[in-house]
Design a protein around this motif. Structure first.
Motif, PDB file in Angstrom:
ATOM      1  N   ALA A 142       0.861  -1.186   0.000  1.00  0.00           N
ATOM      2  CA  ALA A 142       0.000   0.000   0.000  1.00  0.00           C
ATOM      3  C   ALA A 142       0.896   1.235   0.000  1.00  0.00           C
ATOM      4  N   VAL A 143       0.546   2.199  -0.836  1.00  0.00           N
ATOM      5  CA  VAL A 143       1.306   3.455  -0.902  1.00  0.00           C
ATOM      6  C   VAL A 143       0.341   4.619  -0.758  1.00  0.00           C
ATOM      7  N   ASN A 144       0.850   5.734  -0.193  1.00  0.00           N
ATOM      8  CA  ASN A 144      -0.040   6.898  -0.086  1.00  0.00           C
ATOM      9  C   ASN A 144      -0.043   7.662  -1.415  1.00  0.00           C
ATOM     10  N   ILE A 145      -0.969   8.562  -1.556  1.00  0.00           N
ATOM     11  CA  ILE A 145      -1.160   9.274  -2.827  1.00  0.00           C
ATOM     12  C   ILE A 145       0.098  10.039  -3.223  1.00  0.00           C
ATOM     13  N   HIS A 146       0.737  10.689  -2.270  1.00  0.00           N
ATOM     14  CA  HIS A 146       1.947  11.457  -2.590  1.00  0.00           C
ATOM     15  C   HIS A 146       3.040  10.547  -3.152  1.00  0.00           C
ATOM     16  N   GLU A 147       3.258   9.412  -2.503  1.00  0.00           N
ATOM     17  CA  GLU A 147       4.263   8.467  -2.994  1.00  0.00           C
ATOM     18  C   GLU A 147       3.877   7.922  -4.367  1.00  0.00           C
ATOM     19  N   ALA A 148       2.575   7.667  -4.576  1.00  0.00           N
ATOM     20  CA  ALA A 148       2.111   7.157  -5.866  1.00  0.00           C
ATOM     21  C   ALA A 148       2.380   8.178  -6.975  1.00  0.00           C
ATOM     22  N   LYS A 149       2.146   9.456  -6.691  1.00  0.00           N
ATOM     23  CA  LYS A 149       2.411  10.486  -7.699  1.00  0.00           C
ATOM     24  C   LYS A 149       3.903  10.586  -7.994  1.00  0.00           C
ATOM     25  N   THR A 150       4.707  10.480  -6.964  1.00  0.00           N
ATOM     26  CA  THR A 150       6.151  10.612  -7.117  1.00  0.00           C
ATOM     27  C   THR A 150       6.756   9.439  -7.883  1.00  0.00           C
ATOM     28  N   HIS A 151       6.262   8.232  -7.642  1.00  0.00           N
ATOM     29  CA  HIS A 151       6.854   7.023  -8.211  1.00  0.00           C
ATOM     30  C   HIS A 151       5.887   6.272  -9.120  1.00  0.00           C
ATOM     31  N   LEU A 152       4.993   6.981  -9.781  1.00  0.00           N
ATOM     32  CA  LEU A 152       3.939   6.331 -10.563  1.00  0.00           C
ATOM     33  C   LEU A 152       4.494   5.407 -11.643  1.00  0.00           C
ATOM     34  N   SER A 153       5.491   5.837 -12.375  1.00  0.00           N
ATOM     35  CA  SER A 153       6.041   5.004 -13.453  1.00  0.00           C
ATOM     36  C   SER A 153       6.558   3.680 -12.922  1.00  0.00           C
ATOM     37  N   ARG A 154       7.337   3.728 -11.849  1.00  0.00           N
ATOM     38  CA  ARG A 154       7.886   2.502 -11.272  1.00  0.00           C
ATOM     39  C   ARG A 154       6.773   1.603 -10.733  1.00  0.00           C
ATOM     40  N   LEU A 155       5.803   2.193 -10.067  1.00  0.00           N
ATOM     41  CA  LEU A 155       4.697   1.408  -9.503  1.00  0.00           C
ATOM     42  C   LEU A 155       3.868   0.742 -10.602  1.00  0.00           C
ATOM     43  N   VAL A 156       3.628   1.459 -11.692  1.00  0.00           N
ATOM     44  CA  VAL A 156       2.863   0.889 -12.797  1.00  0.00           C
ATOM     45  C   VAL A 156       3.631  -0.254 -13.444  1.00  0.00           C
ATOM     46  N   GLU A 157       4.933  -0.087 -13.605  1.00  0.00           N
ATOM     47  CA  GLU A 157       5.752  -1.176 -14.165  1.00  0.00           C
ATOM     48  C   GLU A 157       5.672  -2.419 -13.280  1.00  0.00           C
ATOM     49  N   GLU A 158       5.767  -2.239 -11.976  1.00  0.00           N
ATOM     50  CA  GLU A 158       5.681  -3.371 -11.051  1.00  0.00           C
ATOM     51  C   GLU A 158       4.310  -4.039 -11.134  1.00  0.00           C
ATOM     52  N   ALA A 159       3.254  -3.226 -11.203  1.00  0.00           N
ATOM     53  CA  ALA A 159       1.899  -3.780 -11.302  1.00  0.00           C
ATOM     54  C   ALA A 159       1.726  -4.556 -12.602  1.00  0.00           C
ATOM     55  N   ALA A 160       2.296  -4.056 -13.689  1.00  0.00           N
ATOM     56  CA  ALA A 160       2.198  -4.745 -14.975  1.00  0.00           C
ATOM     57  C   ALA A 160       2.915  -6.088 -14.947  1.00  0.00           C
ATOM     58  N   LYS A 161       3.915  -6.218 -14.071  1.00  0.00           N
ATOM     59  CA  LYS A 161       4.649  -7.477 -13.941  1.00  0.00           C
ATOM     60  C   LYS A 161       3.986  -8.431 -12.946  1.00  0.00           C
ATOM     61  N   GLY A 162       2.818  -8.050 -12.429  1.00  0.00           N
ATOM     62  CA  GLY A 162       2.088  -8.943 -11.541  1.00  0.00           C
ATOM     63  C   GLY A 162       2.190  -8.613 -10.066  1.00  0.00           C
ATOM     64  N   GLU A 163       2.631  -7.414  -9.730  1.00  0.00           N
ATOM     65  CA  GLU A 163       2.715  -7.002  -8.334  1.00  0.00           C
ATOM     66  C   GLU A 163       1.734  -5.857  -8.083  1.00  0.00           C
TER      67      GLU A 163
END
Length: 81
Positions: free
Chosen positions: A3-24
């Motif tokens: 779980a990440v907060n909104i601020h962290e999600a905005k800051t690291h959105l590209s990395r988080l989306v890549e991880e989610a696309a890989k099944g995380e």
């Protein structure tokens, strides 16, 4: 699941989306309260488990399956006659 907060999600959105696309998948939270869950679009389809017909040639069920060891079981409950 992370779980990440909104601020962290905005800051690291590209990395988080890549991880989610890989099944995380991950959850975006606001003030500690979960708001959304990010999962890959093509998430693997979960197949229903196969049941009795998955090994049809491996073994056979006897015709008297429901009466196997009937005498021995009755003896365990009621003793010898």
């Amino acid at each position: 699941m992370k779980a990440v907060n909104i601020h962290e999600a905005k800051t690291h959105l590209s990395r988080l989306v890549e991880e989610a696309a890989k099944g995380e998948p991950f959850i975006i939270a606001k003030a500690g309260r979960a708001m959304v869950k990010v999962v890959p679009i093509n998430e693997p389809v979960v197949k229903a488990p196969q049941r009795f017909d998955f090994l049809p040639a491996e073994f056979t069920v006897p015709d008297n399956f429901d009466r196997l060891y009937e005498d021995e079981i009755a003896e365990m409950f009621y003793g010898k006659e």
